[in-house]
Scaffold this active site. Structure first.
Site, PDB file in Angstrom:
ATOM      1  N   ARG A  38      -9.510  -7.371  10.569  1.00  0.00           N
ATOM      2  CA  ARG A  38      -9.627  -7.822  11.854  1.00  0.00           C
ATOM      3  C   ARG A  38      -9.739  -9.373  11.989  1.00  0.00           C
ATOM      4  NH1 ARG A  38     -14.287  -3.871  13.457  1.00  0.00           N
ATOM      5  NH2 ARG A  38     -14.702  -4.341  11.117  1.00  0.00           N
ATOM      6  N   GLN A  69       0.869  -1.218  -0.051  1.00  0.00           N
ATOM      7  CA  GLN A  69       0.175  -0.129   0.057  1.00  0.00           C
ATOM      8  C   GLN A  69       0.705   1.124  -0.111  1.00  0.00           C
ATOM      9  OE1 GLN A  69      -2.300   1.564   3.386  1.00  0.00           O
ATOM     10  NE2 GLN A  69      -4.008   0.679   2.581  1.00  0.00           N
ATOM     11  N   TYR A  93      -6.796  10.822   4.096  1.00  0.00           N
ATOM     12  CA  TYR A  93      -5.404  10.771   3.298  1.00  0.00           C
ATOM     13  C   TYR A  93      -5.452  11.935   2.333  1.00  0.00           C
ATOM     14  CZ  TYR A  93      -3.672   6.943   6.338  1.00  0.00           C
ATOM     15  OH  TYR A  93      -3.373   6.119   7.260  1.00  0.00           O
TER      16      TYR A  93
END
Length: 411
Positions: A347, A101, A171
């Site tokens: 998760r 990423q 972002y």
């Protein structure tokens, strides 16, 4: 009638062949040190590769020093190359592909840790660092675009199979998309075409840099989860523009704002008390007093981003990755039936890196994750599931093994 893909069968993502359609989502590990790969970071991704995912994603690698969210993060620079190569080779040895990423954190950066002023579309004061955010100049934006291209070239050289460009969570590119954060009056502000200019330029630079040597994914917000922010109707248009330009091989749709509403992405419990415990003053007191307004609680359900992602799916022909509450074979198969080509898990895999192997052996297997979201707090010291026995995990009596969280966490 087209057959529904088997989520556990091999598949192609752009030029990259994956052993199955499951992707370990980019969940910030906080295991790099001094901007370099560590053995702990390698071990983290090897565990997920050995656990059966088709591809694991390294998060988050900044394209520029001021684009980090903290001072330890990997920055795409020559010094990082040997460690990145070790990392990709170790994951490949387990039979999985690996993605990096890449992005620029913009106003989400904590300049108290990076020691470099944060950049945003407009001048502001960060709620995270309480420091000023500098309005990016045209020269800053040109540099950031070029840095994304350079990062993508380095990803190819160091053995990555894919690169995921971060266009979400407010972002830098996402903050430009947001009408709430972007108050510019130049060619980067106002209309959606102007607000999307930076994101589109970034994706063109990445495609030009890598061609078809590795896969390119874009992680794009569907909405910011805040009044006046980027919303689904505009996300559909931006997705169509990305498809038209041919700069991405797949879209991964996400939601929420790391700057203004982080729990909008995660759903489930909001660990306000736990976050306050790891903050410095005066932010700690502020979190205790009004943290519930920032860390809002949203009910969890499996596949919780599916309803909105369907609308993007109906608008484009691009391959898509479904993120958000992917926990078992049932929701994976639902994603395949709905026309998604891949699923991304965060998760659930942090709780149980071997979950894909377990689902392969038992289609009725379910994730052990209970979505308490206390793993979010561990991103400050090394992401892990607090329910997995080990250092710093609370014992049944409520005692902590030490005062400082340890090793080894989004999705």
């Amino acid at each position: 009638m087209e057959a529904i893909p088997d989520v556990l069968a091999p598949a192609t993502l752009g030029p990259t062949r994956l052993r199955n359609r499951t992707i370990k989502a980019a969940t910030y590990e906080n295991m790099a040190r001094g901007g370099l790969v560590t053995d702990a970071l390698i071990d983290f991704h090897v565990r997920h590769a050995a656990g059966g995912v088709g591809m694991t994603t390294v998060a988050y690698c900044a394209v520029a020093p001021e684009g980090r969210t903290d001072g330890e993060q990997i920055v795409w620079r020559p010094e990082a190359a040997p460690g990145l190569r070790r990392l990709t080779e170790a994951v490949h040895a387990e039979g999985a592909a690996i993605s990096a990423q890449a992005g620029h954190s913009g106003p989400v950066a904590d300049s108290t840790k990076t020691k470099v002023p944060a950049l945003g579309p407009s001048g502001s004061r960060s709620l995270l660092s309480l420091r000023k955010v500098k309005a990016a100049t045209s020269a800053d934006l040109d540099r950031v675009v070029q840095a994304h291209g350079a990062a993508a070239r380095m990803a190819v050289r160091t053995g990555f199979d894919a690169v995921e460009i971060h266009l979400g969570h407010n972002y830098l590119a996402s903050s430009f998309l947001s009408p709430r954060l972007n108050k510019r009056t130049d060619s980067y502000g106002g209309s959606l075409a102007n607000r999307a200019r930076l994101a589109l330029r970034i994706m063109r630079a990445v495609r030009e840099a890598v061609g078809d040597r590795i896969a390119i994914l874009a992680k794009l917000n569907m909405d910011d989860g805040v009044p006046g922010g980027f919303w689904l109707d505009e996300a559909i248009i931006v997705a169509r523009w990305l498809e038209r330009e041919g700069t991405v091989d797949a879209l991964e749709m996400t939601a929420g704002s790391s700057l203004l509403n982080p729990m909008y992405l995660f759903k489930g419990d909001a660990p306000v008390r736990e976050f306050a415990s790891v903050m410095r003053e005066p932010i700690r007191t502020g979190v205790k007093l009004i943290g519930g307004r920032f860390l809002r609680e949203y009910p969890y359900q499996d596949g919780y981003l599916l309803e909105d992602a369907r609308q993007i799916r109906a608008a484009v022909d691009l391959p898509m990755v479904l993120l958000g509450g992917i926990t078992d074979r049932r929701i994976m198969d639902t994603a395949m039936r709905e026309g998604f080509q891949f699923v991304a898990m965060g998760r659930a895999l942090l709780r149980e890196p071997t979950l894909i192997n377990r689902i392969s052996a038992d289609p009725d297997a379910r994730s052990l994750c209970n979505h308490n979201n206390r793993c979010m707090v561990t991103i400050f010291t090394g992401s892990r599931c607090v329910l997995v026995p080990g250092p710093d995990v609370e014992s049944p009596a409520g005692q902590r093994a030490s005062d400082r969280p340890h090793d080894a966490r989004e999705g």
